[in-house]
Design a protein around this motif. Sequence first.
Motif, PDB file in Angstrom:
ATOM      1  N   UNK A  29       0.831  -1.206   0.000  1.00 43.59           N
ATOM      2  CA  UNK A  29       0.000   0.000   0.000  1.00 43.59           C
ATOM      3  C   UNK A  29       0.870   1.263   0.000  1.00 43.59           C
ATOM      4  N   UNK A  30       2.158   1.120   0.366  1.00 45.76           N
ATOM      5  CA  UNK A  30       3.076   2.262   0.343  1.00 45.76           C
ATOM      6  C   UNK A  30       3.300   2.780  -1.076  1.00 45.76           C
ATOM      7  N   UNK A  31       3.007   1.938  -2.105  1.00 46.88           N
ATOM      8  CA  UNK A  31       3.157   2.368  -3.487  1.00 46.88           C
ATOM      9  C   UNK A  31       2.025   3.297  -3.930  1.00 46.88           C
ATOM     10  N   UNK A  32       0.969   3.390  -3.125  1.00 49.85           N
ATOM     11  CA  UNK A  32      -0.170   4.235  -3.464  1.00 49.85           C
ATOM     12  C   UNK A  32       0.122   5.669  -3.012  1.00 49.85           C
ATOM     13  N   UNK A  33      -0.560   6.602  -3.627  1.00 49.33           N
ATOM     14  CA  UNK A  33      -0.417   7.994  -3.191  1.00 49.33           C
ATOM     15  C   UNK A  33      -1.086   8.161  -1.823  1.00 49.33           C
ATOM     16  N   UNK A  34      -0.675   9.165  -1.047  1.00 52.70           N
ATOM     17  CA  UNK A  34      -1.339   9.381   0.260  1.00 52.70           C
ATOM     18  C   UNK A  34      -2.847   9.540   0.145  1.00 52.70           C
ATOM     19  N   UNK A  35      -3.319  10.200  -0.922  1.00 50.89           N
ATOM     20  CA  UNK A  35      -4.754  10.367  -1.088  1.00 50.89           C
ATOM     21  C   UNK A  35      -5.445   9.028  -1.327  1.00 50.89           C
ATOM     22  N   UNK A  36      -4.802   8.167  -2.118  1.00 50.77           N
ATOM     23  CA  UNK A  36      -5.363   6.834  -2.355  1.00 50.77           C
ATOM     24  C   UNK A  36      -5.363   6.011  -1.077  1.00 50.77           C
ATOM     25  N   UNK A  37      -4.276   6.103  -0.312  1.00 50.98           N
ATOM     26  CA  UNK A  37      -4.217   5.371   0.955  1.00 50.98           C
ATOM     27  C   UNK A  37      -5.350   5.801   1.883  1.00 50.98           C
ATOM     28  N   UNK A  38      -5.575   7.097   1.947  1.00 54.42           N
ATOM     29  CA  UNK A  38      -6.622   7.610   2.839  1.00 54.42           C
ATOM     30  C   UNK A  38      -7.993   7.100   2.419  1.00 54.42           C
ATOM     31  N   UNK A  39      -8.268   7.024   1.109  1.00 49.11           N
ATOM     32  CA  UNK A  39      -9.575   6.563   0.646  1.00 49.11           C
ATOM     33  C   UNK A  39      -9.734   5.046   0.830  1.00 49.11           C
ATOM     34  N   UNK A  40      -8.658   4.310   0.668  1.00 49.81           N
ATOM     35  CA  UNK A  40      -8.724   2.859   0.903  1.00 49.81           C
ATOM     36  C   UNK A  40      -9.048   2.585   2.371  1.00 49.81           C
ATOM     37  N   UNK A  41      -8.368   3.291   3.278  1.00 50.08           N
ATOM     38  CA  UNK A  41      -8.634   3.119   4.707  1.00 50.08           C
ATOM     39  C   UNK A  41     -10.064   3.541   5.026  1.00 50.08           C
ATOM     40  N   UNK A  42     -10.527   4.635   4.419  1.00 49.86           N
ATOM     41  CA  UNK A  42     -11.901   5.087   4.651  1.00 49.86           C
ATOM     42  C   UNK A  42     -12.905   4.026   4.187  1.00 49.86           C
ATOM     43  N   UNK A  43     -12.593   3.356   3.083  1.00 49.26           N
ATOM     44  CA  UNK A  43     -13.469   2.294   2.578  1.00 49.26           C
ATOM     45  C   UNK A  43     -13.630   1.182   3.624  1.00 49.26           C
ATOM     46  N   UNK A  44     -12.520   0.741   4.190  1.00 47.15           N
ATOM     47  CA  UNK A  44     -12.586  -0.356   5.164  1.00 47.15           C
ATOM     48  C   UNK A  44     -13.249   0.095   6.470  1.00 47.15           C
ATOM     49  N   UNK A  45     -12.979   1.310   6.910  1.00 46.62           N
ATOM     50  CA  UNK A  45     -13.625   1.803   8.125  1.00 46.62           C
ATOM     51  C   UNK A  45     -15.133   1.981   7.921  1.00 46.62           C
ATOM     52  N   UNK A  46     -15.548   2.270   6.702  1.00 43.85           N
ATOM     53  CA  UNK A  46     -16.982   2.347   6.408  1.00 43.85           C
ATOM     54  C   UNK A  46     -17.632   0.981   6.589  1.00 43.85           C
ATOM     55  N   UNK A  47     -16.930  -0.072   6.192  1.00 40.39           N
ATOM     56  CA  UNK A  47     -17.433  -1.440   6.448  1.00 40.39           C
ATOM     57  C   UNK A  47     -17.704  -1.635   7.933  1.00 40.39           C
ATOM     58  N   UNK A  48     -16.779  -1.181   8.773  1.00 40.28           N
ATOM     59  CA  UNK A  48     -16.936  -1.359  10.218  1.00 40.28           C
ATOM     60  C   UNK A  48     -18.131  -0.571  10.744  1.00 40.28           C
ATOM     61  N   UNK A  49     -18.285   0.665  10.287  1.00 39.73           N
ATOM     62  CA  UNK A  49     -19.415   1.483  10.760  1.00 39.73           C
ATOM     63  C   UNK A  49     -20.760   0.899  10.320  1.00 39.73           C
ATOM     64  N   UNK A  50     -20.811   0.275   9.162  1.00 36.40           N
ATOM     65  CA  UNK A  50     -22.056  -0.306   8.646  1.00 36.40           C
ATOM     66  C   UNK A  50     -22.329  -1.715   9.198  1.00 36.40           C
ATOM     67  N   UNK A  51     -21.483  -2.202  10.097  1.00 34.93           N
ATOM     68  CA  UNK A  51     -21.604  -3.534  10.699  1.00 34.93           C
ATOM     69  C   UNK A  51     -21.567  -4.634   9.630  1.00 34.93           C
ATOM     70  N   UNK A  52     -20.807  -4.403   8.589  1.00 29.36           N
ATOM     71  CA  UNK A  52     -20.694  -5.395   7.529  1.00 29.36           C
ATOM     72  C   UNK A  52     -20.044  -6.701   7.978  1.00 29.36           C
ATOM     73  N   UNK A  53     -19.050  -6.676   8.897  1.00 36.22           N
ATOM     74  CA  UNK A  53     -18.488  -7.962   9.337  1.00 36.22           C
ATOM     75  C   UNK A  53     -19.525  -8.890   9.955  1.00 36.22           C
ATOM     76  N   UNK A  54     -20.492  -8.347  10.722  1.00 37.88           N
ATOM     77  CA  UNK A  54     -21.534  -9.194  11.307  1.00 37.88           C
ATOM     78  C   UNK A  54     -22.427  -9.792  10.224  1.00 37.88           C
ATOM     79  N   UNK A  55     -22.776  -8.961   9.226  1.00 36.42           N
ATOM     80  CA  UNK A  55     -23.590  -9.472   8.123  1.00 36.42           C
ATOM     81  C   UNK A  55     -22.836 -10.534   7.333  1.00 36.42           C
ATOM     82  N   UNK A  56     -21.531 -10.336   7.186  1.00 36.90           N
ATOM     83  CA  UNK A  56     -20.726 -11.319   6.470  1.00 36.90           C
ATOM     84  C   UNK A  56     -20.714 -12.649   7.217  1.00 36.90           C
TER      85      UNK A  56
END
Length: 475
Positions: free
Chosen positions: A173-200
Amino acid sequence: MSLFPLTLLQATAACLLSGWLLQGLLYLAQRRWPALAAQRSVWLGAQLVLAAAFVLPLLPDARQLSVVPELSVPVSLASAASGVPLAVDAPAAGLPSGASWLSLVPAAWVLVYLLGVACTAWRWQRGRATLRTLLRLAQRRRLHGTDVLEVDAPISPMLVGVWRPRLLLPAHLAQFTPEQQQMVIAHELTHARRRDPMLLLLATMLQALLWFHPAARWLAGKLAWAQELGCDRQVLAGRPARQRQQYAAALVKQLGLQAQPLPGLAFGGGGMAERLLRMRDGQERLPPALRVLTVLLLCAIGAASLALQPALAWTAAAAPAAMPAAPAPAPTAWRNPLDTMRVTGFFGVVREITPQGHGGIDLGARRGTPVHAAADGIASVSEDARLGKAVRIDHGGGVESLYAHLDRVTLTTGMAVTAGQSIGTVGATGLATGPHLHFQVTRNGRLQDPQQWLAGLDANASARALRMRKQQFGR
């Protein structure tokens, strides 16, 4: 053999039909309304409906959900009796007694089904073991204000865990730009806020339960896809076109770097072309009316699947025993215990739950129907696990009548009753598969055929009750 293997086989067939119907309808609906793809509630609801169509018929009281005639299975197919209760008041359509294969196929399917569940659980456990290994190798670090675990492995950024999910990131992930890294992390944290792991986790359990059904795997894939699309929509909401392009480029780059996917909510999952198109053009929301219509459709399919599955019950083989000789008729006919008589089981008939012969008669009636004393006597009230709430009336001369499975009793022990007096109401207490009255007569402790005490039973008997008696006793 009990009825369970046959019921499991029937539930499997019904589940397959329901699943193919669900898959076809949802496929057509998604083509008409593409926004349906991002609605995880629809895909999870469809999985729950499919699981209900499979599991509910296996429950002890599920036969009460059916609206079709009961299907009778010859006792000759059984190798041993079991405690599966028998419905006493539904019509039957008999199966050929020569169908010997029927005794092998259901038992074989039970074995295959259990092996399939075990195999699915083993594959899931193996994937979790790989994740645990990666977690042990990971190093803690802080990236863009978030505590993460970083591992030098060609994996996708993902959440690991259900109750306390942790963010596992690959070193590339270090090969990604800082902006891309921030959006990737935001994507995964959104999963947590939406309780997606429980649904999975829930979807994984449902998929293990329905491992035999291709539609279950299709629905599970659609749910995972909807989770990814939902996170994309929230992460990209309000962002300019440049950041959308950066996000799409991060997805393409990630797919090129990752190896075999692991179980979990991974940033790189899903179809490439459609996902990139949605990132560019945005995602439409499903109209509320269409959501309601979809829920109603799922409920209708689930209810129809349950209601159209016939209940299974044993029917006795021909003439297992001779009808016991009836003593001389009673001097005077008693009053019928119910105002409207409907005999659903005769005295002496052998069934799975009465291998020694039925000790009385069963009278089908709605719950709450008044029950009357058949003759004068002294009442005693009891309650146990087999008969439920019951009333015995001592009529003198060693003769007693019994009224079992009552819902309510309207007298107490020691009370004197007269013929026709209300003593309680019909119920389903004790070992009863549905509301009915079990009426029994004894003389000096020996069971008597109530037909010699009550008039007109044959004229008020169900076709199934008459057929079973004729099969066993020739009349």
